[in-house]
Scaffold this motif. Structure first.
Motif, PDB file in Angstrom:
ATOM      1  N   MET A   1       0.763  -1.224  -0.016  1.00  8.10           N
ATOM      2  CA  MET A   1       0.017   0.061   0.183  1.00  8.10           C
ATOM      3  C   MET A   1       0.916   1.276  -0.061  1.00  8.10           C
ATOM      4  SD  MET A   1      -2.843  -1.319  -0.118  1.00  8.10           S
ATOM      5  CE  MET A   1      -4.237  -0.225   0.445  1.00  8.10           C
ATOM      6  N   ASN A   2       2.022   1.249   0.871  1.00  8.78           N
ATOM      7  CA  ASN A   2       2.668   2.463   0.705  1.00  8.78           C
ATOM      8  C   ASN A   2       4.037   2.674   0.227  1.00  8.78           C
ATOM      9  OD1 ASN A   2       0.823   3.724   2.706  1.00  8.78           O
ATOM     10  ND2 ASN A   2       1.487   2.091   4.166  1.00  8.78           N
ATOM     11  N   THR A   3       4.350   1.781  -0.513  1.00  4.17           N
ATOM     12  CA  THR A   3       5.712   1.860  -1.465  1.00  4.17           C
ATOM     13  C   THR A   3       5.486   2.708  -2.709  1.00  4.17           C
ATOM     14  OG1 THR A   3       6.358  -0.436  -0.643  1.00  4.17           O
ATOM     15  CG2 THR A   3       7.677   0.626  -2.399  1.00  4.17           C
ATOM     16  N   SER A   4       6.248   3.823  -2.438  1.00  6.00           N
ATOM     17  CA  SER A   4       6.121   4.866  -3.566  1.00  6.00           C
ATOM     18  C   SER A   4       6.700   4.175  -4.954  1.00  6.00           C
ATOM     19  CB  SER A   4       6.956   6.097  -3.176  1.00  6.00           C
ATOM     20  OG  SER A   4       8.199   5.802  -3.511  1.00  6.00           O
ATOM     21  N   THR A   5       6.296   4.836  -6.077  1.00  8.71           N
ATOM     22  CA  THR A   5       6.986   4.347  -7.105  1.00  8.71           C
ATOM     23  C   THR A   5       8.401   4.647  -7.256  1.00  8.71           C
ATOM     24  OG1 THR A   5       4.884   5.111  -8.376  1.00  8.71           O
ATOM     25  CG2 THR A   5       6.608   4.717  -9.711  1.00  8.71           C
ATOM     26  N   GLU A   6       8.816   5.740  -6.734  1.00  2.00           N
ATOM     27  CA  GLU A   6      10.368   5.983  -6.864  1.00  2.00           C
ATOM     28  C   GLU A   6      11.097   5.149  -5.961  1.00  2.00           C
ATOM     29  OE1 GLU A   6      13.296   9.190  -4.901  1.00  2.00           O
ATOM     30  OE2 GLU A   6      11.317   9.834  -5.827  1.00  2.00           O
ATOM     31  N   GLU A   7      10.614   4.575  -4.763  1.00  2.00           N
ATOM     32  CA  GLU A   7      11.057   3.556  -3.982  1.00  2.00           C
ATOM     33  C   GLU A   7      11.178   2.064  -4.840  1.00  2.00           C
ATOM     34  OE1 GLU A   7      11.344   1.814   0.517  1.00  2.00           O
ATOM     35  OE2 GLU A   7       9.594   3.050   0.088  1.00  2.00           O
ATOM     36  N   MET A   8      10.020   1.830  -5.470  1.00  2.00           N
ATOM     37  CA  MET A   8       9.870   0.571  -6.162  1.00  2.00           C
ATOM     38  C   MET A   8      11.016   0.450  -7.265  1.00  2.00           C
ATOM     39  SD  MET A   8       8.784  -2.292  -5.974  1.00  2.00           S
ATOM     40  CE  MET A   8       7.353  -2.238  -4.857  1.00  2.00           C
ATOM     41  N   HIS A   9      11.213   1.609  -7.925  1.00  4.83           N
ATOM     42  CA  HIS A   9      12.076   1.521  -8.866  1.00  4.83           C
ATOM     43  C   HIS A   9      13.681   1.529  -8.355  1.00  4.83           C
ATOM     44  CE1 HIS A   9       9.871   2.595 -12.325  1.00  4.83           C
ATOM     45  NE2 HIS A   9       9.172   3.585 -11.814  1.00  4.83           N
ATOM     46  N   VAL A  10      13.791   2.138  -7.128  1.00  3.40           N
ATOM     47  CA  VAL A  10      15.149   1.838  -6.327  1.00  3.40           C
ATOM     48  C   VAL A  10      15.361   0.321  -5.936  1.00  3.40           C
ATOM     49  CG1 VAL A  10      16.447   2.213  -4.245  1.00  3.40           C
ATOM     50  CG2 VAL A  10      15.431   4.215  -5.592  1.00  3.40           C
ATOM     51  N   LEU A  11      14.082  -0.403  -5.616  1.00  2.00           N
ATOM     52  CA  LEU A  11      14.202  -1.725  -5.155  1.00  2.00           C
ATOM     53  C   LEU A  11      14.532  -2.583  -6.303  1.00  2.00           C
ATOM     54  CD1 LEU A  11      11.601  -1.709  -2.359  1.00  2.00           C
ATOM     55  CD2 LEU A  11      13.937  -1.941  -2.087  1.00  2.00           C
ATOM     56  N   HIS A  12      13.728  -2.217  -7.469  1.00  2.35           N
ATOM     57  CA  HIS A  12      13.752  -2.928  -8.548  1.00  2.35           C
ATOM     58  C   HIS A  12      15.286  -3.026  -9.225  1.00  2.35           C
ATOM     59  CE1 HIS A  12      13.615  -3.656 -12.984  1.00  2.35           C
ATOM     60  NE2 HIS A  12      12.643  -4.655 -12.637  1.00  2.35           N
ATOM     61  N   ASP A  13      15.786  -1.753  -9.243  1.00  9.74           N
ATOM     62  CA  ASP A  13      17.184  -1.599  -9.971  1.00  9.74           C
ATOM     63  C   ASP A  13      18.044  -2.463  -8.951  1.00  9.74           C
ATOM     64  OD1 ASP A  13      16.124  -0.177 -11.920  1.00  9.74           O
ATOM     65  OD2 ASP A  13      16.709   1.952 -11.141  1.00  9.74           O
ATOM     66  N   GLY A  14      17.834  -1.973  -7.642  1.00 12.05           N
ATOM     67  CA  GLY A  14      19.036  -2.686  -6.773  1.00 12.05           C
ATOM     68  C   GLY A  14      19.041  -4.182  -6.841  1.00 12.05           C
ATOM     69  N   ILE A  15      17.653  -4.755  -6.768  1.00 10.79           N
ATOM     70  CA  ILE A  15      17.666  -6.157  -6.776  1.00 10.79           C
ATOM     71  C   ILE A  15      18.043  -6.602  -8.095  1.00 10.79           C
ATOM     72  CG2 ILE A  15      15.892  -7.981  -7.057  1.00 10.79           C
ATOM     73  CD1 ILE A  15      14.199  -6.366  -4.827  1.00 10.79           C
ATOM     74  N   LYS A  16      17.653  -6.063  -9.123  1.00  7.70           N
ATOM     75  CA  LYS A  16      18.531  -6.662 -10.420  1.00  7.70           C
ATOM     76  C   LYS A  16      19.791  -6.732 -10.481  1.00  7.70           C
ATOM     77  CE  LYS A  16      16.897  -5.022 -14.451  1.00  7.70           C
ATOM     78  NZ  LYS A  16      16.438  -4.269 -15.362  1.00  7.70           N
ATOM     79  N   THR A  17      20.477  -5.618  -9.941  1.00  6.89           N
ATOM     80  CA  THR A  17      22.028  -5.473  -9.737  1.00  6.89           C
ATOM     81  C   THR A  17      22.544  -6.485  -8.813  1.00  6.89           C
ATOM     82  OG1 THR A  17      21.962  -3.218 -10.114  1.00  6.89           O
ATOM     83  CG2 THR A  17      23.964  -3.988  -9.162  1.00  6.89           C
ATOM     84  N   LEU A  18      21.564  -6.797  -7.757  1.00  8.94           N
ATOM     85  CA  LEU A  18      22.274  -7.931  -6.841  1.00  8.94           C
ATOM     86  C   LEU A  18      22.162  -9.112  -7.440  1.00  8.94           C
ATOM     87  CD1 LEU A  18      22.740  -8.597  -3.756  1.00  8.94           C
ATOM     88  CD2 LEU A  18      20.503  -8.959  -3.475  1.00  8.94           C
ATOM     89  N   ILE A  19      21.092  -9.471  -8.177  1.00 15.50           N
ATOM     90  CA  ILE A  19      20.919 -10.894  -9.017  1.00 15.50           C
ATOM     91  C   ILE A  19      21.939 -11.070 -10.063  1.00 15.50           C
ATOM     92  CG2 ILE A  19      19.559 -12.107 -10.673  1.00 15.50           C
ATOM     93  CD1 ILE A  19      17.101 -10.976  -8.965  1.00 15.50           C
TER      94      ILE A  19
END
Length: 138
Positions: free
Chosen positions: A69-87
């Protein structure tokens, strides 16, 4: 036939990436739940095992709901980019430098991605590592 096999291989790779991403998001929710549940304390007082499980499950449910409910689009992009880099770092861990491997907690030591992210979770470094990697990518 070759083109068909290439498409199938790419589809399987995309599904694997999506599963790894979902597993990582789940572990982030778990890390947040533990962090908030303990709120800086080194221990948690419970009456019995079922009480402990109840507290953990309620907090985890709250974290899942909060994340959705509360994860902003910007934070989701950060998490997405970071997870892709971690993988990518885990998948190519034999090709990264020693210093980066140490910062990533030596992903080359883990043959399974699940074990690797669980290790980061135990260290309480999963979300911070992911966010640092997202910034590193930029």
């Amino acid at each position: 036939m070759n083109k068909f096999n290439q498409v199938r291989k790419q589809k399987n790779a995309d599904e694997e990436q999506a599963e790894m991403f979902a597993d990582t998001m789940d572990m982030i929710a778990r890390e947040r739940a533990v962090s908030r549940l303990f709120s800086g304390n080194k221990s948690l007082q419970v009456h019995n095992l079922s009480h402990a499980l109840s507290l953990i499950n309620k907090q985890l449910e709250y974290e899942y709901d909060d994340m959705i409910m509360n994860t902003s689009t910007e934070e989701m992009h950060v998490l997405h980019d970071g997870i892709k880099t971690l993988i990518h770092g885990w998948q190519n861990s034999n090709e990264i430098g020693t210093e980066l491997a140490e910062e990533l907690q030596n992903p080359q030591n883990f043959s399974d991605y699940q074990d690797y992210i669980k290790h980061l979770l135990r260290l309480s470094k999963l979300e911070t590592t992911i966010k640092a990697l997202a910034n590193f990518k930029k």
